[in-house]
Design an enzyme around this catalytic site. Structure first.
Site, PDB file in Angstrom:
ATOM      1  N   SER A 155      -1.772   5.126  -3.828  1.00 16.99           N
ATOM      2  CA  SER A 155      -2.065   3.909  -3.066  1.00 16.99           C
ATOM      3  C   SER A 155      -0.913   2.913  -3.122  1.00 16.99           C
ATOM      4  O   SER A 155      -0.747   2.099  -2.209  1.00 16.99           O
ATOM      5  CB  SER A 155      -3.355   3.258  -3.565  1.00 16.99           C
TER       6      SER A 155
ATOM      7  N   HIS B 114      -0.796  -2.879  -6.457  1.00 14.05           N
ATOM      8  CA  HIS B 114      -0.695  -2.801  -5.003  1.00 14.05           C
ATOM      9  C   HIS B 114       0.262  -3.849  -4.449  1.00 14.05           C
ATOM     10  O   HIS B 114       1.005  -3.581  -3.495  1.00 14.05           O
ATOM     11  CB  HIS B 114      -2.083  -2.976  -4.381  1.00 14.05           C
TER      12      HIS B 114
END
Length: 262
Positions: free
Chosen positions: A134, A187
């Protein structure tokens, strides 16, 4: 609504899509799948590869390269594969196989991973272990959205105009709220590197084109590797020169074969 109008699952189309993937994208997908399979009989592989800030020293640098390929479980792995595969495919088709391989086995893992480690150890004073592709998803999304921002700077949400470049940040926040056990900081580190890549400030991370062309020619990568994307698409086309035909396809062209790509 009839059953005939519903989307039909077609394994043949999925197989065809997978076979057409560029070489490096296919290799990275295979590495993610292979490492997940390896964790079934050998659970210690996951602990060996995950990025754990408190354990980082010069003997643990392999974690910076491995953590994007490692996943917590099958659901984690499959969702990340669905998200990252088309983004990787697009990146490789634009920049070439060697550039993609160099970046995604090197700085696109080590830089966001290193920044995350520093933030966890010296700013947040925490030790949250992270893993998963991710971080690449948000890196690539951020790079893509900056291209869109140039032609479409805003999108409308009711009466408000929202800058297009903020889309990955909104997704990161929503993911952190809706999905348990995800790393907001991790992230953001990936997205930050994606923004830098899109602005051109870190293009120096790519090996010199002269060296890449020499490697391509010396190893004959265009001829040996299926779905290899040349670094020099202007000369060779996206997937190299197609085999020449004994019957000219276009008598107006001085070339013996046709190119695929721009």
């Amino acid at each position: 609504m009839s059953m005939a109008s519903l989307p039909q699952f077609n394994p043949q189309r999925i197989r065809s899509y997978i076979l057409r993937l560029p070489f490096c994208t296919k290799a990275l997908v295979a590495a993610i799948l292979g490492l997940w399979v390896a964790t079934i009989p050998f659970p210690w592989v996951r602990e060996y590869g995950r990025l754990e800030p408190a354990k980082m020293d010069l003997t643990q640098m392999h974690r910076l390269n491995l953590f994007p390929l490692m996943h917590l479980n099958f659901i984690h792995m499959i969702f990340n594969l669905f998200a990252v595969t088309p983004l990787l495919e697009r990146f490789e088709s634009e920049f070439g196989t060697l550039v993609t391989l160099a970046l995604f086995t090197g700085p696109f893992g080590t830089i966001p991973g290193g920044v995350y480690t520093l933030l966890e150890n010296f700013v947040l004073r925490s030790n949250t272990a992270v893993m998963g592709a991710s971080i690449w998803v948000f890196l690539l999304l951020s790079a893509e959205v900056m291209k869109t921002h140039k032609t479409n700077p805003y999108f409308s949400v009711g009466p408000y105009k929202v800058p297009t470049w903020t889309t990955p940040l909104v997704l990161i926040v929503l993911t952190s709220i809706l999905v348990p056990h995800v790393s907001l900081v991790g992230h953001l580190c990936g997205a930050g590197l994606g923004y830098l890549w899109a602005t051109g400030y870190i293009k120096f991370l790519v090996p010199p084109e002269k060296i890449l062309r020499w490697i391509e020619t010396k190893l004959n990568l265009l001829g040996r590797l299926p779905h290899y994307v040349s670094v020099d698409q202007k000369t060779y086309g996206r997937y190299g020169v197609l085999p020449t035909s004994s019957v000219p396809l276009n008598t107006r062209s001085p070339e013996g074969g046709q190119r695929l790509g721009p």
